[in-house]
Design an enzyme around this catalytic site. Structure first.
Site, PDB file in Angstrom:
ATOM      1  N   THR A 184       6.120  -6.741  -6.390  1.00 61.32           N
ATOM      2  CA  THR A 184       6.219  -8.306  -6.592  1.00 61.32           C
ATOM      3  C   THR A 184       6.819  -8.886  -8.021  1.00 61.32           C
ATOM      4  O   THR A 184       6.158  -8.148  -9.061  1.00 61.32           O
ATOM      5  CB  THR A 184       4.969  -8.740  -6.161  1.00 61.32           C
ATOM      6  OG1 THR A 184       5.045 -10.213  -6.403  1.00 61.32           O
ATOM      7  CG2 THR A 184       3.667  -8.218  -7.008  1.00 61.32           C
ATOM      8  N   ASP A 185       7.077  -9.935  -8.009  1.00 65.32           N
ATOM      9  CA  ASP A 185       7.608 -10.451  -9.310  1.00 65.32           C
ATOM     10  C   ASP A 185       5.979 -10.979 -10.063  1.00 65.32           C
ATOM     11  O   ASP A 185       6.060 -11.186 -11.426  1.00 65.32           O
ATOM     12  CB  ASP A 185       8.417 -11.931  -9.213  1.00 65.32           C
ATOM     13  CG  ASP A 185       7.866 -12.909  -8.296  1.00 65.32           C
ATOM     14  OD1 ASP A 185       6.859 -12.812  -7.681  1.00 65.32           O
ATOM     15  OD2 ASP A 185       8.543 -13.894  -8.099  1.00 65.32           O
TER      16      ASP A 185
HETATM   17  P1  NAD Z   1       1.555  -7.930   4.919  1.00 69.21           P
HETATM   18  O1  NAD Z   1       0.215  -8.395   4.184  1.00 69.21           O
HETATM   19  O2  NAD Z   1       2.072  -9.036   5.723  1.00 69.21           O
HETATM   20  O3  NAD Z   1       1.399  -6.423   5.409  1.00 69.21           O
HETATM   21  C1  NAD Z   1       1.013  -5.542   4.611  1.00 69.21           C
HETATM   22  C2  NAD Z   1       0.889  -4.283   5.670  1.00 69.21           C
HETATM   23  O4  NAD Z   1       0.245  -3.154   5.198  1.00 69.21           O
HETATM   24  C3  NAD Z   1       0.031  -4.614   7.095  1.00 69.21           C
HETATM   25  O5  NAD Z   1       0.763  -4.395   8.340  1.00 69.21           O
HETATM   26  C4  NAD Z   1      -1.180  -3.795   7.158  1.00 69.21           C
HETATM   27  O6  NAD Z   1      -1.719  -3.562   8.206  1.00 69.21           O
HETATM   28  C5  NAD Z   1      -0.660  -2.683   6.124  1.00 69.21           C
HETATM   29  N1  NAD Z   1      -1.699  -2.029   5.329  1.00 69.21           N
HETATM   30  C6  NAD Z   1      -2.553  -2.711   4.546  1.00 69.21           C
HETATM   31  N2  NAD Z   1      -3.431  -1.626   4.147  1.00 69.21           N
HETATM   32  C7  NAD Z   1      -3.042  -0.490   4.471  1.00 69.21           C
HETATM   33  C8  NAD Z   1      -3.559   1.003   4.305  1.00 69.21           C
HETATM   34  N3  NAD Z   1      -4.496   1.226   3.375  1.00 69.21           N
HETATM   35  N4  NAD Z   1      -2.958   1.854   4.952  1.00 69.21           N
HETATM   36  C9  NAD Z   1      -1.766   1.700   5.692  1.00 69.21           C
HETATM   37  N5  NAD Z   1      -1.444   0.148   6.070  1.00 69.21           N
HETATM   38  C10 NAD Z   1      -1.798  -0.572   5.513  1.00 69.21           C
HETATM   39  O7  NAD Z   1       2.388  -7.788   3.473  1.00 69.21           O
HETATM   40  P2  NAD Z   1       3.954  -8.253   2.997  1.00 69.21           P
HETATM   41  O8  NAD Z   1       3.874  -9.992   2.728  1.00 69.21           O
HETATM   42  O9  NAD Z   1       4.650  -7.728   4.128  1.00 69.21           O
HETATM   43  O10 NAD Z   1       4.232  -7.482   2.009  1.00 69.21           O
HETATM   44  C11 NAD Z   1       4.848  -6.085   1.932  1.00 69.21           C
HETATM   45  C12 NAD Z   1       4.953  -5.749   0.554  1.00 69.21           C
HETATM   46  O11 NAD Z   1       5.967  -6.439  -0.308  1.00 69.21           O
HETATM   47  C13 NAD Z   1       3.624  -5.653  -0.379  1.00 69.21           C
HETATM   48  O12 NAD Z   1       3.689  -4.267  -1.217  1.00 69.21           O
HETATM   49  C14 NAD Z   1       3.761  -6.694  -1.206  1.00 69.21           C
HETATM   50  O13 NAD Z   1       3.155  -6.782  -2.354  1.00 69.21           O
HETATM   51  C15 NAD Z   1       5.236  -6.884  -1.418  1.00 69.21           C
HETATM   52  N6  NAD Z   1       5.848  -8.239  -1.703  1.00 69.21           N
HETATM   53  C16 NAD Z   1       5.686  -9.385  -0.694  1.00 69.21           C
HETATM   54  C17 NAD Z   1       6.129 -10.666  -1.297  1.00 69.21           C
HETATM   55  C18 NAD Z   1       5.792 -11.769  -0.161  1.00 69.21           C
HETATM   56  O14 NAD Z   1       6.391 -12.950  -0.249  1.00 69.21           O
HETATM   57  N7  NAD Z   1       5.291 -11.459   0.930  1.00 69.21           N
HETATM   58  C19 NAD Z   1       7.056 -10.667  -2.174  1.00 69.21           C
HETATM   59  C20 NAD Z   1       7.243  -9.603  -2.993  1.00 69.21           C
HETATM   60  C21 NAD Z   1       6.546  -8.395  -2.998  1.00 69.21           C
HETATM   61  O1  TDX Z   2      -2.279 -23.658   2.011  1.00 70.47           O
HETATM   62  C1  TDX Z   2      -1.783 -23.096   0.958  1.00 70.47           C
HETATM   63  N1  TDX Z   2      -1.318 -24.274   0.151  1.00 70.47           N
HETATM   64  C2  TDX Z   2      -0.765 -23.995  -1.067  1.00 70.47           C
HETATM   65  O2  TDX Z   2      -0.464 -24.881  -1.704  1.00 70.47           O
HETATM   66  C3  TDX Z   2      -1.235 -21.862   0.762  1.00 70.47           C
HETATM   67  C4  TDX Z   2      -1.857 -20.831   1.782  1.00 70.47           C
HETATM   68  C5  TDX Z   2      -0.762 -21.577  -0.463  1.00 70.47           C
HETATM   69  N2  TDX Z   2      -0.313 -22.666  -1.261  1.00 70.47           N
HETATM   70  C6  TDX Z   2       0.431 -22.468  -2.586  1.00 70.47           C
HETATM   71  C7  TDX Z   2      -0.007 -21.329  -3.389  1.00 70.47           C
HETATM   72  C8  TDX Z   2       1.357 -20.775  -4.077  1.00 70.47           C
HETATM   73  O3  TDX Z   2       1.631 -21.526  -5.328  1.00 70.47           O
HETATM   74  O4  TDX Z   2       1.644 -21.860  -2.065  1.00 70.47           O
HETATM   75  C9  TDX Z   2       2.293 -20.968  -3.142  1.00 70.47           C
HETATM   76  C10 TDX Z   2       2.570 -19.744  -2.079  1.00 70.47           C
HETATM   77  O5  TDX Z   2       1.235 -19.162  -1.834  1.00 70.47           O
HETATM   78  P1  TDX Z   2       1.269 -17.777  -0.940  1.00 70.47           P
HETATM   79  O6  TDX Z   2       2.108 -17.900   0.239  1.00 70.47           O
HETATM   80  O7  TDX Z   2      -0.128 -17.526  -0.712  1.00 70.47           O
HETATM   81  O8  TDX Z   2       2.104 -16.839  -2.064  1.00 70.47           O
HETATM   82  P2  TDX Z   2       1.896 -16.419  -3.449  1.00 70.47           P
HETATM   83  O9  TDX Z   2       0.353 -16.464  -3.945  1.00 70.47           O
HETATM   84  O10 TDX Z   2       2.930 -17.088  -4.091  1.00 70.47           O
HETATM   85  O11 TDX Z   2       2.232 -14.810  -3.297  1.00 70.47           O
HETATM   86  C11 TDX Z   2       3.378 -14.526  -2.478  1.00 70.47           C
HETATM   87  O12 TDX Z   2       4.516 -14.185  -3.102  1.00 70.47           O
HETATM   88  C12 TDX Z   2       4.307 -12.947  -3.966  1.00 70.47           C
HETATM   89  C13 TDX Z   2       2.884 -13.278  -1.455  1.00 70.47           C
HETATM   90  O13 TDX Z   2       1.778 -13.530  -0.760  1.00 70.47           O
HETATM   91  C14 TDX Z   2       2.680 -11.954  -2.300  1.00 70.47           C
HETATM   92  O14 TDX Z   2       2.086 -10.962  -1.708  1.00 70.47           O
HETATM   93  C15 TDX Z   2       3.636 -11.619  -3.101  1.00 70.47           C
HETATM   94  O15 TDX Z   2       3.554 -10.755  -4.197  1.00 70.47           O
END
Ligand code: NAD
Ligand code: TDX
Length: 395
Positions: A184-185
């Protein structure tokens, strides 16, 4: 969906994967440990046209590529599974997922025999080892991913993000398997609103939360395993993703599902914080580009120049859902709340020729709203518990 491992499977030629060994005997172990999960009812998968992704060129009689995807029942991982089946029509996919609160087997429903779901923990070496042994490439998405949860209880973040990544690294080291680590960033900390800078691969790590520090630690483990043990790994650090299958604890789906329920969106603090939004499919396309053509040991930043304040995003969701754009509430801020993230993806664009395709945020958001409207059965069982946890902390 069936669990299948063939002990007499032929040697797999790992064509199309940059920097991998040309062939390797596959192990047929893996019947102990993980439980086998049967298929479930379909949940309205967002259609991916076959022309939607560049098709694989990996054919010519080569045996199928075996892709192990950790966290493939989560948001980005599930989208990656769907996209992989289209981009690599000859690939076999094994998902290793613990199915924590964030995993949803419904996200993988109806995908047929090319996908096996193994329910297990990435921190459990006995589960991980045989699955890695049978893979040509491991794409590591599994993580505890939500900042707010890491503030409530950091312990699962340490186990999954650090011990889990360590366990996978030891297995890919042992079996000489190509590894791609999803990060992640947020490992770079945050930027001021008026700072012209963006994060680059050389930006020093400066994480703020238990979540981002555990991800930073996992990145450093990968770098060390590349340098010390010659593990063939790449790392990508992506900005905030949006799209279908995202857990409703996260910002965008929380507000969409609140509005479906007639509840006003909740903005932390003043809502001035900026996130750099990218469609999940663009992220995943970049991941495949890196796996196929990236240089071993390198870090690639993935972002689509999508900077928007949280207030702008909430106002757009309200507008697209036919509501007054000012119809939201300010709630308690997140402790230590990062102000701004911004990604410079020049290296990815120049080296690998990647470019984002879902750059119209408005239409991407509209499609995402439609997906949540059309797939209430997927998210409804989660909603009351998620909102109760937020309510307990004034959010
Ligand atoms: P998510 O929380 O939706 O999914 C995570 C998955 O991992 C789930 O299916 C969960 O069951 C599984 N998991 C958790 N612990 C585990 C374990 N111990 N063993 C096996 N499986 C396990 O997450 P996401 O948003 O899909 O993020 C996926 C990846 O991308 C993460 O590494 C996160 O850091 C990275 N990432 C996410 C974002 C974002 O905006 N969501 C941005 C940049 C990077
Ligand atoms: O109800 C809300 N209201 C609100 O203002 C929630 C849930 C969040 N927020 C704000 C917090 C953050 O500034 O919105 C922004 C986005 O929040 P999240 O969806 O929780 O994301 P963030 O904390 O930015 O992290 C996400 O991007 C980077 C992912 O969850 C991470 O897994 C990824 O690494």
């Amino acid at each position: 969906m069936m669990f299948m491992m063939n002990p007499t499977a032929p040697v797999t030629i790992r064509k199309g994967l940059s920097g991998t060994a040309s062939s390797r005997r596959r192990s047929g172990r893996g019947t102990a440990g993980p439980s086998i999960v049967p298929d479930l009812a379909p949940c309205g998968i967002m259609a991916l046209a076959s022309g939607d992704h560049p098709p694989s060129t990996r054919h010519n009689g080569a045996p199928p590529m075996n892709v192990l995807i950790t966290g493939g029942a989560g948001f980005i991982g599930a989208n990656f599974v769907h996209q992989t089946l289209v981009r690599h029509p000859d690939a076999k996919v094994t998902v290793l997922d613990k199915l924590t609160y964030a995993g949803n087997r419904g996200s993988l429903a109806d995908l047929g025999e090319r996908v096996d779901l193994v329910v297990g923990d990435i921190a459990d070496a006995d589960t991980v080892d045989p699955l890695v042994a049978g893979a040509d490439v491991v794409v590591h998405f599994a993580a505890e991913s939500h900042n707010d949860n890491s503030l409530r209880d950091p312990s699962p973040f340490i186990r999954t993000n650090l011990v889990g990544t360590f366990t996978l690294l030891e297995a890919v080291r042992r079996h000489k398997v190509r590894f791609h680590h999803i990060s992640t960033d947020e490992v770079y900390g945050d930027l001021e609103l008026d700072d012209p800078a963006k994060f680059e691969p050389t930006t020093p790590y400066n994480p703020s939360s238990p979540y981002s520090s555990s991800k930073a630690g996992s990145d450093l483990l990968v770098r060390a395993w590349v340098r010390s043990f010659g593990v063939e790994a790449t790392i990508s650090n992506c900005s905030n993703n949006y799209g279908s299958y995202q857990h409703i604890e996260k910002f965008i789906p929380r507000q969409i599902t609140n509005l479906i329920d007639g509840v006003r969106p909740r903005l932390y603090g003043a809502g001035a914080n900026v996130r750099d939004w990218i469609h999940v499919r663009d992220h995943n396309d970049a991941v495949w580009d890196i796996i196929e053509r990236g240089r071993i040991g390198e870090t690639y930043l993935i972002g689509a120049d999508g900077e928007k304040s949280n207030r702008e995003v909430v106002e757009l969701i309200l507008e697209l859902m036919g509501r007054d754009p000012n119809d939201y509430d300010h709630v308690a801020d997140r402790p230590g709340h990062d102000m701004r993230y911004a990604i410079d993806s020049t290296k990815l664009v120049q080296e690998l020729g990647w470019s984002p395709r879902y750059t119209d945020f408005r239409s991407g958001l509209r499609a995402t709203i439609d997906w949540y409207r059309g797939n209430e059965a997927w998210w409804r069982p989660l909603k009351a518990e998620v909102e109760a946890a937020y309510a307990a902390q004034g959010q």
